[in-house]
Design a protein around this motif. Sequence first.
Motif, PDB file in Angstrom:
ATOM      1  N   ASP A 151      37.991  51.521  34.694  1.00 12.51           N
ATOM      2  CA  ASP A 151      37.964  50.087  34.385  1.00 12.51           C
ATOM      3  C   ASP A 151      36.594  49.498  34.057  1.00 12.51           C
ATOM      4  N   HIS A 152      35.529  50.015  34.633  1.00  8.94           N
ATOM      5  CA  HIS A 152      34.271  49.264  34.503  1.00  8.94           C
ATOM      6  C   HIS A 152      33.680  49.293  33.097  1.00  8.94           C
ATOM      7  N   PHE A 153      33.398  50.483  32.596  1.00 10.47           N
ATOM      8  CA  PHE A 153      32.836  50.588  31.241  1.00 10.47           C
ATOM      9  C   PHE A 153      33.843  51.259  30.305  1.00 10.47           C
ATOM     10  N   GLY A 182      44.145  49.038  34.422  1.00  9.70           N
ATOM     11  CA  GLY A 182      43.456  47.754  34.342  1.00  9.70           C
ATOM     12  C   GLY A 182      42.357  47.736  35.388  1.00  9.70           C
ATOM     13  N   ILE A 183      42.063  46.557  35.930  1.00 11.21           N
ATOM     14  CA  ILE A 183      40.996  46.459  36.934  1.00 11.21           C
ATOM     15  C   ILE A 183      41.564  46.900  38.285  1.00 11.21           C
ATOM     16  N   CYS A 184      40.830  47.795  38.939  1.00  9.15           N
ATOM     17  CA  CYS A 184      41.292  48.405  40.194  1.00  9.15           C
ATOM     18  C   CYS A 184      41.888  47.382  41.174  1.00  9.15           C
ATOM     19  N   HIS A 185      41.215  46.245  41.363  1.00  6.92           N
ATOM     20  CA  HIS A 185      41.653  45.319  42.411  1.00  6.92           C
ATOM     21  C   HIS A 185      42.907  44.531  42.044  1.00  6.92           C
ATOM     22  N   THR A 186      43.311  44.597  40.789  1.00  6.03           N
ATOM     23  CA  THR A 186      44.617  44.049  40.426  1.00  6.03           C
ATOM     24  C   THR A 186      45.659  45.165  40.473  1.00  6.03           C
ATOM     25  N   ALA A 210      35.311  52.385  46.639  1.00  2.62           N
ATOM     26  CA  ALA A 210      33.906  52.453  46.252  1.00  2.62           C
ATOM     27  C   ALA A 210      33.657  51.372  45.203  1.00  2.62           C
ATOM     28  N   ASP A 211      33.750  50.141  45.666  1.00  8.49           N
ATOM     29  CA  ASP A 211      33.490  48.951  44.854  1.00  8.49           C
ATOM     30  C   ASP A 211      33.432  47.779  45.823  1.00  8.49           C
ATOM     31  N   SER A 212      32.461  46.899  45.639  1.00  5.37           N
ATOM     32  CA  SER A 212      32.248  45.865  46.661  1.00  5.37           C
ATOM     33  C   SER A 212      33.430  44.912  46.802  1.00  5.37           C
ATOM     34  N   HIS A 213      34.193  44.710  45.732  1.00  4.71           N
ATOM     35  CA  HIS A 213      35.316  43.774  45.835  1.00  4.71           C
ATOM     36  C   HIS A 213      36.598  44.408  46.381  1.00  4.71           C
ATOM     37  N   SER A 214      36.476  45.578  46.976  1.00  6.20           N
ATOM     38  CA  SER A 214      37.644  46.203  47.607  1.00  6.20           C
ATOM     39  C   SER A 214      38.173  45.359  48.758  1.00  6.20           C
ATOM     40  N   GLY A 234      38.713  36.039  32.871  1.00 11.67           N
ATOM     41  CA  GLY A 234      38.916  37.461  33.131  1.00 11.67           C
ATOM     42  C   GLY A 234      38.528  37.799  34.547  1.00 11.67           C
ATOM     43  N   SER A 235      38.470  39.099  34.837  1.00 14.04           N
ATOM     44  CA  SER A 235      38.039  39.680  36.112  1.00 14.04           C
ATOM     45  C   SER A 235      39.159  39.788  37.140  1.00 14.04           C
ATOM     46  N   CYS A 236      38.863  40.564  38.184  1.00 11.97           N
ATOM     47  CA  CYS A 236      39.822  40.780  39.272  1.00 11.97           C
ATOM     48  C   CYS A 236      40.030  39.518  40.091  1.00 11.97           C
ATOM     49  N   THR A 237      39.178  38.522  39.910  1.00 10.06           N
ATOM     50  CA  THR A 237      39.290  37.294  40.693  1.00 10.06           C
ATOM     51  C   THR A 237      40.366  36.366  40.146  1.00 10.06           C
ATOM     52  N   THR A 240      40.281  45.250  31.356  1.00  7.31           N
ATOM     53  CA  THR A 240      39.103  45.982  31.821  1.00  7.31           C
ATOM     54  C   THR A 240      38.164  45.001  32.515  1.00  7.31           C
ATOM     55  N   CYS A 241      37.106  45.498  33.126  1.00  3.50           N
ATOM     56  CA  CYS A 241      36.123  44.601  33.750  1.00  3.50           C
ATOM     57  C   CYS A 241      35.329  43.843  32.684  1.00  3.50           C
ATOM     58  N   GLY A 242      34.928  44.543  31.642  1.00  4.08           N
ATOM     59  CA  GLY A 242      34.307  43.927  30.476  1.00  4.08           C
ATOM     60  C   GLY A 242      33.139  43.019  30.771  1.00  4.08           C
ATOM     61  N   ALA A 243      33.300  41.744  30.369  1.00  4.87           N
ATOM     62  CA  ALA A 243      32.184  40.794  30.451  1.00  4.87           C
ATOM     63  C   ALA A 243      31.810  40.447  31.887  1.00  4.87           C
ATOM     64  N   CYS A 244      32.725  40.633  32.839  1.00  6.67           N
ATOM     65  CA  CYS A 244      32.466  40.233  34.223  1.00  6.67           C
ATOM     66  C   CYS A 244      31.147  40.778  34.733  1.00  6.67           C
ATOM     67  N   LEU A 245      30.891  42.054  34.481  1.00  4.11           N
ATOM     68  CA  LEU A 245      29.642  42.640  34.978  1.00  4.11           C
ATOM     69  C   LEU A 245      28.655  42.853  33.844  1.00  4.11           C
ATOM     70  N   GLY A 246      28.838  42.073  32.758  1.00  2.00           N
ATOM     71  CA  GLY A 246      27.903  42.213  31.649  1.00  2.00           C
ATOM     72  C   GLY A 246      27.959  43.596  31.046  1.00  2.00           C
ATOM     73  N   SER A 302      35.130  34.648  36.951  1.00  2.00           N
ATOM     74  CA  SER A 302      34.873  35.790  37.824  1.00  2.00           C
ATOM     75  C   SER A 302      34.290  35.333  39.169  1.00  2.00           C
ATOM     76  N   ASN A 303      33.695  36.249  39.900  1.00  2.00           N
ATOM     77  CA  ASN A 303      33.330  35.964  41.285  1.00  2.00           C
ATOM     78  C   ASN A 303      31.836  35.865  41.562  1.00  2.00           C
ATOM     79  N   ARG A 304      31.015  36.253  40.618  1.00  2.00           N
ATOM     80  CA  ARG A 304      29.614  36.476  40.956  1.00  2.00           C
ATOM     81  C   ARG A 304      28.748  36.035  39.782  1.00  2.00           C
ATOM     82  N   GLY A 327      21.395  37.883  35.670  1.00  2.73           N
ATOM     83  CA  GLY A 327      21.593  39.136  34.945  1.00  2.73           C
ATOM     84  C   GLY A 327      22.974  39.738  35.084  1.00  2.73           C
ATOM     85  N   ARG A 328      23.827  39.150  35.926  1.00  4.42           N
ATOM     86  CA  ARG A 328      25.144  39.734  36.158  1.00  4.42           C
ATOM     87  C   ARG A 328      25.962  39.880  34.868  1.00  4.42           C
ATOM     88  N   MET A 329      25.902  38.877  33.996  1.00  9.14           N
ATOM     89  CA  MET A 329      26.729  38.928  32.784  1.00  9.14           C
ATOM     90  C   MET A 329      25.924  39.255  31.534  1.00  9.14           C
TER      91      MET A 329
HETATM   92  S1  SF4 Z   1      34.165  42.012  40.052  1.00 14.28           S
HETATM   93 FE1  SF4 Z   1      34.167  42.311  37.857  1.00 14.28          FE
HETATM   94  S2  SF4 Z   1      33.220  44.322  37.609  1.00 14.28           S
HETATM   95 FE2  SF4 Z   1      33.861  44.183  39.748  1.00 14.28          FE
HETATM   96  S3  SF4 Z   1      35.925  45.079  39.810  1.00 14.28           S
HETATM   97 FE3  SF4 Z   1      36.159  42.860  39.510  1.00 14.28          FE
HETATM   98  S4  SF4 Z   1      36.309  42.624  37.302  1.00 14.28           S
HETATM   99 FE4  SF4 Z   1      35.431  44.626  37.678  1.00 14.28          FE
END
Ligand code: SF4
Lengths: 428, 173
Positions: free
Chosen positions: A66-68, A102-106, A123-127, A299-302, A360-366, A382-384, A388-390
């Motif tokens: 999902d990330h890249f 798609g995005i792991c957390h969804t 192995a992702d902070s938003h777990s 977008g994003s898992c949020t 995908t994660c796409g723009a969320c993490l730049g 998104s959440n963060r 430089g995040r995006m």
């Molecule tokens: S916060 Fe952004 S980069 Fe991290 S899992 Fe969710 S969508 Fe992906």
Amino acid sequence: MGMTMSEKILARAAGRDSVRPGDLLLAKIDFAMGHDLTIPPAGKIMREQMGAQKVWDVDRVAVVQDHFQPAKDIASAGLGRMTREFAREMGIKWYFEVGQGGICHTVLPERGLVLPGELVVGADSHSCTYGALNNFATGIGSTDLACVMALGELWFRVPESLRFVYHHKLPQWVEAKDLILHVIGTIGVDGARSKAMEHTGDAIAHIDMEGRLTMTNMAIEAGAKNGIIGFDEVTREFLEGRAQRAYTPVDSDPDAEYEKTFEFDAEAIPITLARPMSPDHTAPIDEVAGTRLDQVFIGSCTNSKIGDLRRAAAVLKGRHIAPHVRLIVTPSSAQVAREAEREGLIGIFMDAGAGWTVATCGACLGGHMGVVGAGEVCLSTSNRNFPGRMGDPTAQVYLSNPVVAAASAVAGEIVHPKEVVGRELVYA
Amino acid sequence: MIRGRAWTFGNNVDTDQIIPAKYAIYSLDEKKLGEHAMEGVPGNEDGWSKKISAGDILVAGSNFGCGSSREIAPVAIRGAGVSVVVADSFARIFFRNSINLGFPILQSPQAAEAIKEGDELEIDLDEGVIRNFTQGDEYRCDAFPPFMNELIKMGGLVPWVRERLKERAQASA
Ligand code: SF4
């Protein structure tokens, strides 16, 4: 002395009758997750350094591209390939290829892979997202994940619990996202550092599973180890026909000990945004209205599940975004995209002038598909929004709920949605 | 015993500042990550690691390493040549990752407050003491629980897992 739900889950997983905050435990893991940025190092550490040749239980690991991914360049294609090969060689049952997950957390909640009472690591902070489903879920590093995949166990320090009680009901226009942003703005980005955030109170009963997942998703934005919500009718219904295993819900004892209890009147929470460049830099909408935007990202898992997209589409239907703005809509999973297509939401987005992307994660993490340039102003669901995040560190990123994002794309500046749609949201 | 010069940072330095996400593609290359360590901190756009000498000490404020779960954050700092990180407090995943890597980190609000950039420091990891030669001062660090100390001493989670895998193999043999 009673225990909180977080303590009960850790005690059970460590084979103990009871635990107290501060205890160090070795606990059995019920489910683990890694993605295209964390599986390559974890797989390598597990096999080459730890010397484990197989994963402890192929039914209890998810691997998500999902990330890249779809690969944005040659280097990320390499990571995608390593991730794919690892999943295949290990015989991982829950492997999600580009276009199918798609995005792991969804993906994990929607496939019923993370369940009440369980101890889940990713192995992702938003777990921490999964805790909305009444489990103890937390983010770990790649070496941690290698340990879990090799042994099925991991060390934990039992966190102190903080209780957040929300009275009454959220008012019109105010969503779970606004509530959690308000809380983070109140306690700060390290206000719950390494602790458990337990959300409870009348207002929670009125928040659907998507909204709850948005709230626990952002536990890490307050520095928390996990976010957790009790089991109720909403949880049971969500899991019906979805849960992949039998499960046992947990509840906090009435005499459980909390380090602190925070009380909020949900009715008094305004639409809340985070200003640049920190999620705790919050402001009610009145204070940021009128901020001119270059890009809006839904977008994003949020905040890019089907309900989020439905509400955004209700704003955009029959309207067009401002000429100086670009709007990017990235669904958070393939199932969400499929449903959006079935309901005609994609057409609404495209007619409004939005760019619709693969899940995908796409723009969320730049990463790709919407990276922001120097000095640009972006509103994101998104959440963060750390510098430089995006994208460029001088870009100014605001965070909001998806209705505010959609309305602001139409106005070309941050705006209260009622300025765009009138008294209430009308669904297609 | 570790000796080195202090490089100071503020509060809430997050993982995107420690190692911007665009370098995550080098996740398997510690040296390359090291070259870009701390580059996301405003003012360090042109690089930070080339300014420091091997063995130098990073000193930060509260909640150091917040943000993502990226293990490449402590790896990048180690790759840049930093010998130990001292902070007022650490974000939990950064803390976990460092312990798991056997990378020494010390929590000392007192040291984080007092140490100035460029101070000459000596750190005794066993005693949990930081000596500041420049200021002629000494600070105590919070002690780790024994299990974490054991992990750091063993060199991190990798050797620990190897031991357990061995035990399991013997038990089933
Ligand atoms: S916060 Fe952004 S980069 Fe991290 S899992 Fe969710 S969508 Fe992906």
